[in-house]
Scaffold this motif. Structure first.
Motif, mmCIF file in Angstrom:
data_model
loop_
_atom_site.group_PDB
_atom_site.id
_atom_site.type_symbol
_atom_site.label_atom_id
_atom_site.label_comp_id
_atom_site.label_asym_id
_atom_site.label_seq_id
_atom_site.Cartn_x
_atom_site.Cartn_y
_atom_site.Cartn_z
ATOM 1 N N MET A 280 0.854 -1.188 0.000
ATOM 2 C CA MET A 280 0.000 0.000 0.000
ATOM 3 C C MET A 280 0.890 1.238 0.000
ATOM 4 S SD MET A 280 -3.250 1.080 0.394
ATOM 5 C CE MET A 280 -4.182 2.464 1.043
ATOM 6 N N GLN A 281 1.056 1.853 -1.181
ATOM 7 C CA GLN A 281 1.896 3.039 -1.281
ATOM 8 C C GLN A 281 1.064 4.315 -1.439
ATOM 9 O OE1 GLN A 281 5.391 3.507 -1.052
ATOM 10 N NE2 GLN A 281 5.129 1.508 -0.094
ATOM 11 N N MET A 282 -0.198 4.195 -1.817
ATOM 12 C CA MET A 282 -1.056 5.377 -1.932
ATOM 13 C C MET A 282 -1.509 5.814 -0.543
ATOM 14 S SD MET A 282 -4.706 3.797 -3.182
ATOM 15 C CE MET A 282 -4.074 3.032 -4.657
ATOM 16 N N ASN A 283 -2.085 7.012 -0.481
ATOM 17 C CA ASN A 283 -2.627 7.568 0.761
ATOM 18 C C ASN A 283 -1.600 7.601 1.892
ATOM 19 O OD1 ASN A 283 -5.279 7.389 -0.652
ATOM 20 N ND2 ASN A 283 -6.040 7.886 1.380
ATOM 21 N N ASP A 284 -0.395 7.986 1.527
ATOM 22 C CA ASP A 284 0.656 8.172 2.521
ATOM 23 C C ASP A 284 0.275 9.247 3.531
ATOM 24 O OD1 ASP A 284 1.998 10.859 1.186
ATOM 25 O OD2 ASP A 284 1.256 9.439 -0.291
ATOM 26 N N GLY A 327 -7.851 4.685 -1.709
ATOM 27 C CA GLY A 327 -7.048 4.816 -0.509
ATOM 28 C C GLY A 327 -7.873 5.248 0.691
ATOM 29 N N THR A 328 -8.828 6.155 0.478
ATOM 30 C CA THR A 328 -9.685 6.606 1.574
ATOM 31 C C THR A 328 -10.557 5.470 2.084
ATOM 32 O OG1 THR A 328 -9.713 8.860 0.704
ATOM 33 C CG2 THR A 328 -11.469 8.266 2.228
ATOM 34 N N TRP A 446 2.663 4.943 -7.151
ATOM 35 C CA TRP A 446 2.327 6.364 -7.208
ATOM 36 C C TRP A 446 0.931 6.552 -7.761
ATOM 37 C CZ3 TRP A 446 5.429 10.781 -6.030
ATOM 38 C CH2 TRP A 446 6.635 10.451 -5.416
ATOM 39 N N GLY A 447 0.582 5.782 -8.790
ATOM 40 C CA GLY A 447 -0.808 5.717 -9.214
ATOM 41 C C GLY A 447 -1.298 6.811 -10.123
ATOM 42 N N THR A 448 -0.656 7.976 -10.148
ATOM 43 C CA THR A 448 -1.215 9.088 -10.899
ATOM 44 C C THR A 448 -0.549 9.248 -12.266
ATOM 45 O OG1 THR A 448 -1.755 10.242 -8.865
ATOM 46 C CG2 THR A 448 -1.693 11.558 -10.854
#
Length: 456
Positions: A280-284, A327-328, A446-448
């Protein structure tokens, strides 16, 4: 280097008298009138349409509470302790526009309250051809500039691509600073951002501070203008209301402040979080806020202002939103599991899901009830009127910031578009959120962006 824009948080008192109070009064009348009509049509006062509709609006408690937020200030007696704090700014970089990165770093050096250290970590950026994007010119220029006496201590590291959290902890895990500032590489700090962001830490109970985010490329095209409004309900609505209660749940990675010990204690766990067995790398930002919530109070400082580049193309925007929504959803599960059962975070999370369910259930109730179905046009008109008033009430938050890069005419134009933003959230973002909840296991790094997508 480019002169950055400036911004200033404005007192909402005049807005409260001229806009907030009249709109709130009209909204209360509209809701009461609609509920009374629904109760009359169904012949009930405690069930039918009236109760769910009333509850759905009560769950929007954060809209009026957000207007109670004020910037934290300090007394002269507390200022020396803040001045003595060692502050480290960490800038993770991945496929960023070189000029945007240059302006970002320059804005850190222009702070009225100097920082002591700046750590830039390039997480294996690549260009359009797949070759390494090294930012050689930006790096050389920045390192040369910071060799002058009185400049912050600077490091610039390039690591293999492993995600934003690894890029952050590559330097923060061993840094002994009192305060860590996380700053996205497409962000531009107002010169007073750090000075204002440190003020809440005069209270020892406060463990993290969220900065206020403004869209830098606000007038590029219709999408970026709309994003100005779409960001408002969270950045200057829910987050502001949570700050009044000392329980901000999600900081923006764009600009956030943390007590150093909070981040150091999370080393090894933070960058290796998993969900359903996947990294899980998003929503840091929400994870660091989560650690801060467990240790103390978390607030938003509306006078600590930062400008950020928003997506300029629909595909980029929708990917960003999907990443945030997934992520939320994962973070909601963490709050429900680990936050105190009697605490604010737990119950505001529950209320968010109740509100969402009511938004789906109310149309079903209308269609299933013969009496209400005959009045569907009146109910729709009432709902649209209430939604319009609510949109303008939220859009008034635009006027709580005075910007050097936005004219009064541009602000008034955005304010006029408020109902369109509400329609966008209903027709596009709400279905996306439901899909994101169902597919939250599809997480990535990173996802974006896979290459540079927004240039300054």
């Amino acid at each position: 280097m480019t002169e950055p824009p400036r911004a200033r948080h404005a007192s909402p008192r005049a807005l409260a008298l001229l806009g907030v109070l009249p709109l709130t009064a009209f909204l209360a009348w509209g809701v009461a009138h609609a509920v009374r009509l629904a109760a009359t049509w169904t012949g009930h006062t405690s069930d039918g349409m009236a109760l769910p509709w009333l509850v759905s609006f009560l769950l929007l408690w954060w809209v009026p509470v957000s207007w109670l937020e004020r910037p934290r200030s300090v007394t002269p007696a507390h200022q020396p302790a803040l001045d003595a704090l060692t502050v480290t700014v960490q800038v993770p970089v991945y496929n960023e526009d070189p000029h945007a990165l240059r302006v970002c770093l320059d804005s850190v050096l222009r702070q009225s309250r100097p920082v002591q250290r700046i750590h830039v970590v390039d997480d294996g950026s690549i260009d359009d051809t797949g070759e390494p994007l090294t930012y050689a010119d930006v790096r050389a220029e920045f390192l040369a500039l910071t060799k002058a006496p009185g400049m912050p201590e600077v490091t610039w590291t390039r690591t293999p691509n492993r995600g934003k959290r690894h890029a952050q902890m590559a330097v923060l895990a061993a840094d002994d600073a009192d305060i860590f500032v996380t700053l996205d590489s497409d962000s531009v700090l107002d010169p007073e951002a750090v000075a204002e962001g440190l003020k809440p830490f005069a209270d020892p109970k406060i463990t993290s501070v969220a900065g206020q985010v403004l869209v830098l490329n606000h007038d590029t095209n219709p999408l970026t203008r709309m994003i100005n409004l779409l960001y408002l309900p969270f950045t200057r609505g829910l987050r502001s209301a949570q700050s009044v209660l000392g329980r901000v749940t999600i900081n923006s990675g764009t600009l956030a402040f943390y007590r150093g010990a909070i981040v150091r204690n999370a080393a090894g766990t933070y960058e290796n979080e998993t969900f359903r067995g996947r990294p899980m790398q998003m929503n840091d930002d929400s994870m660091l806020t989560f650690y801060s919530l467990l240790a103390g109070d978390t607030v938003h400082q509306p006078s600590s202002l930062v400008f950020t580049l928003a997506p300029e193309r629909p595909r980029h925007y929708l990917r960003q939103q999907m990443r945030w929504m997934r992520g939320t959803t994962v973070r909601h599960l963490w709050w429900l599991r680990y936050m105190p059962l009697g605490g604010i975070v737990f119950w505001t999370t529950v209320s968010e899901y109740v509100h969402m369910l009511l938004g789906l259930a109310i149309p079903v109730i209308v269609l299933a009830n013969e009496d209400l179905r005959g009045h569907a046009d009146t109910l729709l008109a009432s709902g649209l009127l209430i939604a319009t008033v609510m949109s303008y009430l939220m859009a008034l938050r635009l006027f709580t910031v005075q910007r050097t890069d936005m004219t009064t005419r541009q602000t008034l134009f955005l304010f006029a578009l408020a109902p369109l933003a509400a329609l966008w959230r209903t027709l596009i973002l709400r279905p996306m959120y439901l899909y994101a909840m169902a597919t939250c296991h599809r997480i990535n790094r990173w996802g974006t962006r896979t290459t540079v997508e927004v240039s300054l």
